[in-house]
Design a protein around this motif. Structure first.
Motif, PDB file in Angstrom:
ATOM      1  N   THR A  84      -2.358   1.956  -4.772  1.00 47.08           N
ATOM      2  CA  THR A  84      -3.780   1.763  -4.513  1.00 47.08           C
ATOM      3  C   THR A  84      -4.467   1.306  -5.790  1.00 47.08           C
ATOM      4  N   TYR A  85      -5.313   0.303  -5.674  1.00 46.65           N
ATOM      5  CA  TYR A  85      -6.042  -0.221  -6.821  1.00 46.65           C
ATOM      6  C   TYR A  85      -7.445   0.376  -6.863  1.00 46.65           C
ATOM      7  N   LEU A  86      -7.842   0.853  -8.037  1.00 47.36           N
ATOM      8  CA  LEU A  86      -9.171   1.430  -8.235  1.00 47.36           C
ATOM      9  C   LEU A  86      -9.908   0.683  -9.333  1.00 47.36           C
ATOM     10  N   ASN A  87     -11.225   0.668  -9.228  1.00 50.78           N
ATOM     11  CA  ASN A  87     -12.072   0.101 -10.270  1.00 50.78           C
ATOM     12  C   ASN A  87     -12.466   1.191 -11.265  1.00 50.78           C
ATOM     13  N   GLN A  88     -12.480   0.854 -12.523  1.00 47.25           N
ATOM     14  CA  GLN A  88     -12.853   1.798 -13.574  1.00 47.25           C
ATOM     15  C   GLN A  88     -14.288   2.282 -13.361  1.00 47.25           C
ATOM     16  N   PHE A 235      -8.288  -0.832 -12.789  1.00 45.90           N
ATOM     17  CA  PHE A 235      -8.695  -2.092 -13.405  1.00 45.90           C
ATOM     18  C   PHE A 235     -10.135  -1.999 -13.890  1.00 45.90           C
ATOM     19  N   LYS A 236     -10.512  -2.938 -14.710  1.00 48.92           N
ATOM     20  CA  LYS A 236     -11.902  -3.035 -15.114  1.00 48.92           C
ATOM     21  C   LYS A 236     -12.765  -3.301 -13.883  1.00 48.92           C
ATOM     22  N   PRO A 237     -14.075  -3.005 -13.946  1.00 48.02           N
ATOM     23  CA  PRO A 237     -14.941  -3.167 -12.764  1.00 48.02           C
ATOM     24  C   PRO A 237     -14.720  -4.491 -12.038  1.00 48.02           C
ATOM     25  N   LYS A 238     -14.573  -4.408 -10.718  1.00 42.15           N
ATOM     26  CA  LYS A 238     -14.305  -5.521  -9.804  1.00 42.15           C
ATOM     27  C   LYS A 238     -12.868  -6.037  -9.899  1.00 42.15           C
ATOM     28  N   GLY A 239     -12.102  -5.571 -10.877  1.00 45.77           N
ATOM     29  CA  GLY A 239     -10.724  -6.042 -11.021  1.00 45.77           C
ATOM     30  C   GLY A 239      -9.833  -5.611  -9.874  1.00 45.77           C
ATOM     31  N   ALA A 240     -10.056  -4.406  -9.336  1.00 47.45           N
ATOM     32  CA  ALA A 240      -9.244  -3.923  -8.218  1.00 47.45           C
ATOM     33  C   ALA A 240      -9.474  -4.777  -6.978  1.00 47.45           C
ATOM     34  N   ASP A 241     -10.725  -5.209  -6.756  1.00 50.30           N
ATOM     35  CA  ASP A 241     -11.022  -6.054  -5.595  1.00 50.30           C
ATOM     36  C   ASP A 241     -10.319  -7.398  -5.724  1.00 50.30           C
ATOM     37  N   ARG A 242     -10.323  -7.962  -6.929  1.00 52.13           N
ATOM     38  CA  ARG A 242      -9.650  -9.247  -7.134  1.00 52.13           C
ATOM     39  C   ARG A 242      -8.141  -9.105  -6.955  1.00 52.13           C
ATOM     40  N   LYS A 243      -7.575  -8.011  -7.462  1.00 52.49           N
ATOM     41  CA  LYS A 243      -6.131  -7.789  -7.329  1.00 52.49           C
ATOM     42  C   LYS A 243      -5.746  -7.599  -5.860  1.00 52.49           C
ATOM     43  N   GLN A 244      -6.562  -6.860  -5.117  1.00 51.61           N
ATOM     44  CA  GLN A 244      -6.293  -6.658  -3.693  1.00 51.61           C
ATOM     45  C   GLN A 244      -6.343  -7.995  -2.942  1.00 51.61           C
ATOM     46  N   LYS A 245      -7.305  -8.831  -3.292  1.00 54.51           N
ATOM     47  CA  LYS A 245      -7.420 -10.141  -2.653  1.00 54.51           C
ATOM     48  C   LYS A 245      -6.223 -11.028  -3.002  1.00 54.51           C
ATOM     49  N   THR A 246      -5.789 -10.981  -4.267  1.00 53.60           N
ATOM     50  CA  THR A 246      -4.631 -11.776  -4.687  1.00 53.60           C
ATOM     51  C   THR A 246      -3.375 -11.361  -3.931  1.00 53.60           C
ATOM     52  N   ASP A 247      -3.150 -10.022  -3.805  1.00 57.34           N
ATOM     53  CA  ASP A 247      -1.978  -9.543  -3.064  1.00 57.34           C
ATOM     54  C   ASP A 247      -2.034  -9.972  -1.605  1.00 57.34           C
ATOM     55  N   ARG A 248      -3.228  -9.910  -1.023  1.00 57.42           N
ATOM     56  CA  ARG A 248      -3.363 -10.289   0.381  1.00 57.42           C
ATOM     57  C   ARG A 248      -3.056 -11.779   0.579  1.00 57.42           C
ATOM     58  N   GLU A 249      -3.539 -12.612  -0.347  1.00 54.84           N
ATOM     59  CA  GLU A 249      -3.285 -14.048  -0.245  1.00 54.84           C
ATOM     60  C   GLU A 249      -1.800 -14.362  -0.432  1.00 54.84           C
ATOM     61  N   LYS A 250      -1.131 -13.635  -1.326  1.00 55.62           N
ATOM     62  CA  LYS A 250       0.305 -13.838  -1.510  1.00 55.62           C
ATOM     63  C   LYS A 250       1.083 -13.484  -0.246  1.00 55.62           C
ATOM     64  N   MET A 251       0.679 -12.409   0.405  1.00 56.61           N
ATOM     65  CA  MET A 251       1.375 -11.990   1.614  1.00 56.61           C
ATOM     66  C   MET A 251       1.153 -12.981   2.753  1.00 56.61           C
TER      67      MET A 251
END
Length: 504
Positions: A84-88, A235-251
């Motif tokens: 799970t990805y969290l924002n700082q 991750f730094k603020p908003k970084g978790a949202d970007r990482k989640q989006k990147t993983d979703r696009e890869k899948m």
């Protein structure tokens, strides 16, 4: 009319006779010879293997369940633990749910329980150096905490506490019968604990762990009830949202066949059962977390044998596992094997291995352990059983010079080869193993081996040409030759209780 009735009886008796005849042989066709119930019970779906099925007590539901309101990553393989990805600094809700059935644990009905939430390291290497890692973080971020409770947003929590010396833990009381939600904020980010910080490093994973306790006879919350945890990255603020989006696009770019190998992303993260945090039986006697929760038992904190003290503080866990008293021996009894499992954070498997001796457990292959315990715990258990000592980066040999026995510079090499001092006693050197090439590590190991109070050591010098004293720096230690020999003497510092150490 009588003739009609007679005909009816004749027809009826004939039908009965034909029906009885039609049933002839049915019992023979379906007899034991052709249809055996024992054969059916022997089918795999009915066959029970004692070693693979849990005992009745293990099939019980856990008393509590903790759900974190944060989505899991879709880029996690089927048999791996969720991530799970969290924002700082962002507040995330952890719902504390009562999962008991009617009549379960009546002793806590109507009473409060205590839960301790921690953010800890997932990486085994960092677990062994947790205290040093957290102290370094504290030094770089004075006044900050790794974990905080967002009290205004939390619901149903009572008597919240944070310990200034325990920056990664919060604790509170709550009533299982009422709605309870704890909102947490994680302030450290995963890349703060990577070896190199030049940008683009892969951050280390953390764990969110919840341990719950009930009151004992003395009213202290020390009786362990339940523990669960999940794997996170911060991750730094908003970084978790970007990482989640990147993983979703890869899948989305993967084929349907490849997608079958990965878990779907869930809107919430369910914390899975795990072993209680180490030393929980003693860490909370005073209703406060211990100052340095590590995997080292209290008995290992002081050692009388000099060489055993020379293990690096950054590998205390590895050093403990390698000692003969901590490594599981083939001669270990079933009780000793149970104690070893508990000490090495495998308490959830003690019942499964209740009849295993040390030899039985050591005979299991890696594949056996993965099949029994799952991929994560199976590999961890195999590594614990087969682990070996980590080779030090530098080894030096040191001997303390006795008062009144001084050696000329040209004679030091002879002393290292087994010469005797002026009193006829051979020089005895102690091995010091360095895994951190820094001057402070040299001073700390000297203090441990030769029973010198570490806080009294002011400086460490090396005697140079014409007897000059050269300050031992990190760069000098990095240029020591492996297996170098040193004599050292101590010099008291005037007007203070400190001492200088001089390497010769």
């Amino acid at each position: 009319m009588s003739w009609v009735l007679m005909m009816d009886e004749v027809i009826e008796s004939g039908l009965v006779h034909d029906f009885d005849a039609s049933l002839t042989g049915i019992g023979q066709e379906l007899g034991a010879g052709a249809y055996s119930m024992s054969d059916v019970l022997a089918l795999p779906i009915f066959k029970q293997e004692d070693s693979s099925l849990p005992l009745d007590d293990e099939t019980k539901n856990p008393p509590f369940q903790y759900v974190m309101c944060a989505a899991t990553s879709p880029a996690v393989k089927l048999h791996d633990e969720t991530l799970t990805y969290l924002n700082q600094g962002q507040s995330y809700e952890i719902r504390m749910l009562d999962n008991r059935k009617m009549g379960d644990m009546p002793e806590i009905t109507g009473k409060l329980v205590k839960s301790i939430i921690r953010v800890v390291f997932h990486d085994r290497r960092l677990q062994y150096t947790e205290h040093q890692q957290l102290e370094g973080w504290k030094w770089n971020r004075p006044g900050d905490r790794l974990l905080d409770l967002d009290i205004p947003m939390s619901v149903g929590i009572i008597d919240t506490r944070t310990n200034p010396s325990q920056l990664n833990a919060v604790e509170f009381l709550w009533d299982p019968a009422k709605r309870t939600s704890a909102f947490i904020q994680v302030h450290c980010i995963s890349t703060e604990f990577t070896p190199r910080k030049h940008g683009g490093e892969k951050g280390v994973p953390f764990r969110i762990q919840v341990d719950t306790f009930k009151q004992n006879e003395n009213g202290e919350y020390t009786d362990h009830l339940h523990s669960a945890s999940c794997q996170i990255k911060v991750f730094k603020p908003k970084g978790a949202d970007r990482k989640q989006k990147t993983d979703r696009e890869k899948m989305e770019k993967r084929t349907a066949h490849e997608k079958e190998k990965y878990q779907p992303s869930y809107d919430t993260t369910i914390l899975t059962e795990c072993s209680p945090w180490p030393d929980t039986t003693t860490a909370y006697v005073n209703n406060s977390p211990s100052t340095a929760p590590t995997f080292t038992s209290p008995q290992q904190s002081t050692c009388s044998v000099p060489d055993s003290n020379s293990s690096s503080p950054n590998h205390q866990g590895d050093g403990v596992l390698q000692t003969s008293s901590e490594q599981l021996q083939p001669s270990a009894t079933t009780q000793e094997t149970q104690q070893w499992l508990l000490k090495n954070r495998f308490s959830s498997y003690t019942r499964l291995f209740s009849n295993f001796s040390g030899a039985d457990l050591l005979k299991l292959t890696k594949e056996d352990l993965v099949q029994i315990c799952g991929a994560a715990d199976g590999i961890r258990l195999y590594n614990s059983l087969k682990s070996r000592s980590v080779r030090p980066r530098l080894t030096i040999y040191v001997c303390q010079e006795q008062p009144g026995s001084s050696l000329l510079q040209g004679q030091q090499q002879a002393a290292g080869s087994g010469a005797e001092n002026g009193s006829g006693t051979p020089y005895v050197y102690h091995a010091i193993y360095l895994e951190e090439m820094v001057a402070s590590e040299v001073a700390r190991k000297l203090a441990l081996v030769f029973n010198i109070p570490f806080h009294q050591i002011n400086q460490v010098y090396r005697q140079g040409p014409t007897g000059i004293h050269i300050l031992v720096s990190d760069q000098m230690v990095q240029n020591f030759q492996d297996e170098s020999c040193f004599l050292f003497s101590t010099v008291k510092v005037e007007n203070s209780g400190g001492i200088h150490i001089i390497l010769k």
